[in-house]
Motif scaffolding. Structure first.
Motif, PDB file in Angstrom:
ATOM      1  N   GLU A   1      47.369  72.217   0.708  1.00  0.00           N
ATOM      2  CA  GLU A   1      48.255  72.032  -0.451  1.00  0.00           C
ATOM      3  C   GLU A   1      47.484  72.136  -1.759  1.00  0.00           C
TER       4      GLU A   1
ATOM      5  N   ARG B   1      47.933  74.937  -4.748  1.00  0.00           N
ATOM      6  CA  ARG B   1      48.241  74.549  -6.135  1.00  0.00           C
ATOM      7  C   ARG B   1      47.208  75.073  -7.122  1.00  0.00           C
TER       8      ARG B   1
ATOM      9  N   GLN C   1      46.263  69.424   5.976  1.00  0.00           N
ATOM     10  CA  GLN C   1      47.440  69.707   5.143  1.00  0.00           C
ATOM     11  C   GLN C   1      47.149  69.444   3.665  1.00  0.00           C
TER      12      GLN C   1
END
Length: 74
Positions: free
Chosen positions: A56, A60, A52
Motif C-alpha cells: 500500500e 501511494r 500488505q
C-alpha cells in the motif's frame, strides 16, 4: 589497509517486498532487544512491515530504498 566496499542506494519496488521484510526483521532484532520486548518487536514488524502495508505504501508513492554493498544491507 582494507578495501572499502562500494555502496549503492536504489528505490524499492513491489518485487522487493520480501527483501524489505527480511531486512526489517534482521535490523529490528539486532537493534531493539533491551529497549522493547520481543513481543513488541514482532508487533511492530507486522504493523509496519507487513506485506500488505508495504504494498500500500509503495502504491501511494512512499519512497523506500535498498542500501547495498555486495548484498542488501538496509
Amino acid at each position: 589497509m582494507s578495501a572499502t566496499a562500494a555502496i549503492s542506494i536504489r528505490p524499492a519496488d513491489a518485487r522487493d517486498i520480501p527483501l524489505l521484510r527480511a531486512l526489517a526483521d534482521r535490523i529490528w532484532h539486532a537493534s531493539y532487544p533491551g529497549m522493547i520486548t520481543l513481543e513488541q518487536i514482532r508487533y511492530m514488524l507486522q504493523w509496519m512491515y507487513g506485506e500488505q502495508r508495504i504494498a500500500e505504501e509503495l502504491a501511494r508513492g512512499v519512497c523506500l530504498e535498498i542500501v547495498e554493498t555486495t548484498e542488501p544491507v538496509g
